[in-house]
Design an enzyme around this catalytic site. Structure first.
Site, mmCIF file in Angstrom:
data_model
loop_
_atom_site.group_PDB
_atom_site.id
_atom_site.type_symbol
_atom_site.label_atom_id
_atom_site.label_comp_id
_atom_site.label_asym_id
_atom_site.label_seq_id
_atom_site.Cartn_x
_atom_site.Cartn_y
_atom_site.Cartn_z
ATOM 1 N N GLN A 115 35.570 40.916 43.483
ATOM 2 C CA GLN A 115 34.591 40.309 42.428
ATOM 3 C C GLN A 115 34.129 39.086 43.142
ATOM 4 O O GLN A 115 33.019 38.684 42.362
ATOM 5 C CB GLN A 115 35.295 40.176 41.270
ATOM 6 N N ASP A 144 32.315 34.649 47.625
ATOM 7 C CA ASP A 144 32.598 33.727 48.219
ATOM 8 C C ASP A 144 32.844 33.990 49.835
ATOM 9 O O ASP A 144 33.068 33.089 50.643
ATOM 10 C CB ASP A 144 33.826 32.773 47.859
ATOM 11 N N HIS A 163 30.074 42.369 43.458
ATOM 12 C CA HIS A 163 29.413 41.377 42.928
ATOM 13 C C HIS A 163 28.408 40.415 43.866
ATOM 14 O O HIS A 163 27.787 39.500 43.359
ATOM 15 C CB HIS A 163 29.995 40.151 42.015
ATOM 16 N N CYS A 208 14.904 38.596 48.172
ATOM 17 C CA CYS A 208 13.707 38.386 47.435
ATOM 18 C C CYS A 208 13.359 39.081 46.081
ATOM 19 O O CYS A 208 13.679 40.153 46.077
ATOM 20 C CB CYS A 208 12.571 38.584 48.399
ATOM 21 N N CYS A 266 7.097 37.271 52.146
ATOM 22 C CA CYS A 266 6.059 37.984 51.610
ATOM 23 C C CYS A 266 5.657 37.196 50.445
ATOM 24 O O CYS A 266 4.989 37.258 49.685
ATOM 25 C CB CYS A 266 6.545 39.250 51.100
HETATM 26 C C1 BV8 Z 1 26.541 44.689 33.065
HETATM 27 C C2 BV8 Z 1 28.627 37.008 40.200
HETATM 28 C C3 BV8 Z 1 24.918 45.996 31.881
HETATM 29 C C4 BV8 Z 1 27.950 35.993 39.891
HETATM 30 C C5 BV8 Z 1 29.933 37.787 38.288
HETATM 31 C C6 BV8 Z 1 31.283 42.863 25.766
HETATM 32 C C7 BV8 Z 1 32.360 43.446 26.247
HETATM 33 C C8 BV8 Z 1 32.348 44.334 27.589
HETATM 34 C C9 BV8 Z 1 31.438 44.011 28.471
HETATM 35 C C10 BV8 Z 1 30.348 43.112 28.092
HETATM 36 C C11 BV8 Z 1 30.216 42.485 26.711
HETATM 37 N N1 BV8 Z 1 29.227 41.644 26.668
HETATM 38 C C12 BV8 Z 1 28.669 41.735 27.855
HETATM 39 C C13 BV8 Z 1 29.452 42.627 28.649
HETATM 40 C C14 BV8 Z 1 28.905 43.011 30.032
HETATM 41 C C15 BV8 Z 1 29.370 41.911 30.924
HETATM 42 C C16 BV8 Z 1 30.703 41.393 31.105
HETATM 43 O O1 BV8 Z 1 31.639 42.051 31.318
HETATM 44 N N2 BV8 Z 1 31.092 40.232 30.133
HETATM 45 C C17 BV8 Z 1 32.291 39.772 29.918
HETATM 46 C C18 BV8 Z 1 32.232 38.135 30.020
HETATM 47 C C19 BV8 Z 1 32.832 40.290 28.988
HETATM 48 N N3 BV8 Z 1 29.256 42.354 32.441
HETATM 49 C C20 BV8 Z 1 27.927 42.374 33.134
HETATM 50 O O2 BV8 Z 1 27.033 41.785 32.509
HETATM 51 C C21 BV8 Z 1 28.094 43.197 34.413
HETATM 52 N N4 BV8 Z 1 26.826 44.082 34.404
HETATM 53 O O3 BV8 Z 1 27.368 45.063 32.494
HETATM 54 O O4 BV8 Z 1 25.374 45.021 33.374
HETATM 55 C C22 BV8 Z 1 24.435 47.116 32.645
HETATM 56 C C23 BV8 Z 1 24.760 48.349 32.432
HETATM 57 C C24 BV8 Z 1 23.988 49.546 32.789
HETATM 58 C C25 BV8 Z 1 22.703 49.305 33.517
HETATM 59 C C26 BV8 Z 1 22.294 47.911 33.644
HETATM 60 C C27 BV8 Z 1 22.935 46.890 33.283
HETATM 61 C C28 BV8 Z 1 27.855 42.252 35.537
HETATM 62 C C29 BV8 Z 1 29.118 41.370 35.672
HETATM 63 C C30 BV8 Z 1 29.124 40.705 36.921
HETATM 64 C C31 BV8 Z 1 28.551 39.022 36.562
HETATM 65 N N5 BV8 Z 1 28.884 38.283 37.969
HETATM 66 N N6 BV8 Z 1 29.954 37.120 39.323
HETATM 67 C C32 BV8 Z 1 28.393 34.673 40.423
HETATM 68 O O5 BV8 Z 1 29.563 34.387 40.934
HETATM 69 O O6 BV8 Z 1 27.535 33.557 40.159
HETATM 70 S S1 BV8 Z 1 31.236 37.734 37.238
HETATM 71 C C33 BV8 Z 1 32.370 36.450 37.792
HETATM 72 O O7 BV8 Z 1 33.473 37.030 36.833
HETATM 73 C C34 BV8 Z 1 33.028 36.519 39.143
HETATM 74 O O8 BV8 Z 1 32.353 37.739 39.736
HETATM 75 C C35 BV8 Z 1 34.352 36.735 38.906
HETATM 76 O O9 BV8 Z 1 35.417 37.233 39.972
HETATM 77 C C36 BV8 Z 1 34.324 37.547 37.700
HETATM 78 C C37 BV8 Z 1 35.658 37.895 36.972
HETATM 79 O O10 BV8 Z 1 36.111 36.726 36.679
HETATM 80 P P1 BV8 Z 1 37.734 36.513 37.634
HETATM 81 O O11 BV8 Z 1 37.352 37.109 39.081
HETATM 82 O O12 BV8 Z 1 38.663 37.519 37.093
HETATM 83 O O13 BV8 Z 1 37.906 35.325 37.545
HETATM 84 P P2 BV8 Z 1 38.385 34.547 35.937
HETATM 85 O O14 BV8 Z 1 38.179 33.033 36.407
HETATM 86 O O15 BV8 Z 1 37.936 35.070 35.012
HETATM 87 O O16 BV8 Z 1 40.004 34.662 36.340
HETATM 88 C C38 BV8 Z 1 40.827 34.173 37.382
HETATM 89 C C39 BV8 Z 1 42.121 34.718 37.263
HETATM 90 O O17 BV8 Z 1 43.017 34.304 38.075
HETATM 91 C C40 BV8 Z 1 42.961 34.235 35.816
HETATM 92 O O18 BV8 Z 1 43.546 35.364 35.280
HETATM 93 C C41 BV8 Z 1 43.869 33.377 36.525
HETATM 94 O O19 BV8 Z 1 44.979 33.368 35.746
HETATM 95 C C42 BV8 Z 1 44.389 33.744 37.717
HETATM 96 N N7 BV8 Z 1 44.364 32.798 38.927
HETATM 97 C C43 BV8 Z 1 44.313 31.444 38.917
HETATM 98 N N8 BV8 Z 1 45.113 30.993 39.922
HETATM 99 C C44 BV8 Z 1 45.499 31.912 40.719
HETATM 100 C C45 BV8 Z 1 45.084 33.148 40.104
HETATM 101 N N9 BV8 Z 1 45.778 34.202 40.393
HETATM 102 C C46 BV8 Z 1 46.519 34.515 41.367
HETATM 103 N N10 BV8 Z 1 46.860 33.046 42.281
HETATM 104 C C47 BV8 Z 1 46.346 32.108 41.741
HETATM 105 N N11 BV8 Z 1 46.731 30.893 42.655
HETATM 106 ZN ZN ZN Z 2 9.913 39.095 50.007
#
Ligand code: BV8
Ligand code: ZN
Length: 250
Positions: free
Chosen positions: A99, A102, A117, A125, A148
């Site tokens: 996900q 980076d 992601h 673009c 473009c």
């Molecule tokens: C979509 C790119 C619709 C951008 C990212 C309600 C219920 C269910 C779903 C939804 C809802 N409301 C909205 C939604 C949909 C939404 C969603 O899921 N929201 C969540 C917040 C509920 N999803 C979307 O919008 C997706 N698209 O649904 O489109 C659609 C459908 C059909 C047709 C058209 C449209 C798109 C989701 C993608 C968003 N983009 N990233 C950017 O990076 O700028 S998401 C972003 O969160 C990152 O990619 C990140 O990876 C991802 C998930 O988070 P995690 O990776 O898990 O990171 P997090 O910080 O949360 O957790 C870190 C974990 O690591 C923790 O557990 C921690 O304990 C642990 N940790 C810490 N240190 C360590 C460790 N583990 C191991 N070792 C360590 N040292």
């Molecule tokens: Zn273009």
């Protein structure tokens, strides 16, 4: 740290599906989304990582992405990334779904990577969908512009946007076919990526989670290893290799 059966299962597995989240890059110094000093705290990714935010203020959104690009340029892959890259040598068929945007898995040597992601070091673009690596972008008034004339955006999937279809299909297929699934460093909250390990659970795979905290996935899997990826993964790889040397027939 992990059970005998986990080592055996991983040592003998033909196909492993790995899902990683921001947690695997935490020990490299890349802030996670929801952690202590997470990106969610200082900024509101839910307000910045969206098409509306970009439409309303593309310069502000690019400021956030350039800030994150600078952090990523200044860090190195950590032992967790390197262990996963090395695991590709010991497992015949390993698919790494991330996900993270980076690019640290590629920098650490992993080959079979599915970036569900997108990738922050590329822009796309908004008009013609041409993509460019960051170092080839032409910047004007705080945003990169395309040949473009269109405005370029980070080539990542924002909230409310669908994930790259082919990549997601491959990830779900791998989850349904794997015999072992590792969910590493993800809060298992963001859909549809968070459903990938569920497909492995439903297909009867051995699912192991590595995270300092439990997640919504934890109660439904075979093994939860409470710990940091950069500590746990090198040890897991060491024990798997030891087991494979002891039993070369796999
Ligand atoms: C979509 C790119 C619709 C951008 C990212 C309600 C219920 C269910 C779903 C939804 C809802 N409301 C909205 C939604 C949909 C939404 C969603 O899921 N929201 C969540 C917040 C509920 N999803 C979307 O919008 C997706 N698209 O649904 O489109 C659609 C459908 C059909 C047709 C058209 C449209 C798109 C989701 C993608 C968003 N983009 N990233 C950017 O990076 O700028 S998401 C972003 O969160 C990152 O990619 C990140 O990876 C991802 C998930 O988070 P995690 O990776 O898990 O990171 P997090 O910080 O949360 O957790 C870190 C974990 O690591 C923790 O557990 C921690 O304990 C642990 N940790 C810490 N240190 C360590 C460790 N583990 C191991 N070792 C360590 N040292
Ligand atoms: Zn273009």
């Amino acid at each position: 740290m992990f059970s005998e059966s986990a080592i055996k299962k991983i040592g003998r597995s033909e196909t492993i599906l790995i899902l990683t989240g921001a947690g695997i890059s935490a020990e490299s110094g890349v802030p996670t989304f929801r952690g202590e000093n997470g990106l969610w705290k200082k900024y509101k990714p839910k307000e910045l990582a969206t098409p509306d935010a970009f439409r309303n203020d593309p310069v502000l959104v690019w400021e956030w992405y350039r800030y994150r690009r600078d952090i990523i340029r200044s860090v190195e892959p950590n032992p967790g990334h390197l262990a996963l890259a090395a695991m590709e040598e010991t497992v015949p068929n390993l698919v790494l779904v991330t996900q993270n945007v980076d690019g640290l898995h590629a920098r650490s040597g992993s080959k079979r990577i599915l970036e569900v992601h997108g990738n922050i070091m590329r822009s796309r673009c908004s008009q013609c969908a041409r993509t460019l690596p960051a170092d080839e972008e032409t910047w004007r008034n705080g945003v990169p512009v395309c040949e473009c004339g269109g405005m370029m955006r980070p080539d990542v999937v924002w909230f409310g946007e669908s994930l790259p279809r082919q990549v997601l299909k491959e990830a779900f297929t791998a989850a349904e076919e794997c015999d072992v699934c590792l969910s590493i460093g993800t809060s298992a909250l963001v859909q549809p990526a968070a459903s990938i390990p569920w497909h492995a659970v439903q297909a009867g795979a051995y699912v192991l989670e590595i995270n300092p905290e439990s997640t919504p996935l934890t109660p439904h899997i075979q093994e939860f290893v409470k710990g940091k990826a950069g500590i746990v993964l090198p040890e897991l790889l060491r024990q798997v290799r030891e087991q494979q040397q002891k039993n070369p027939g796999r």
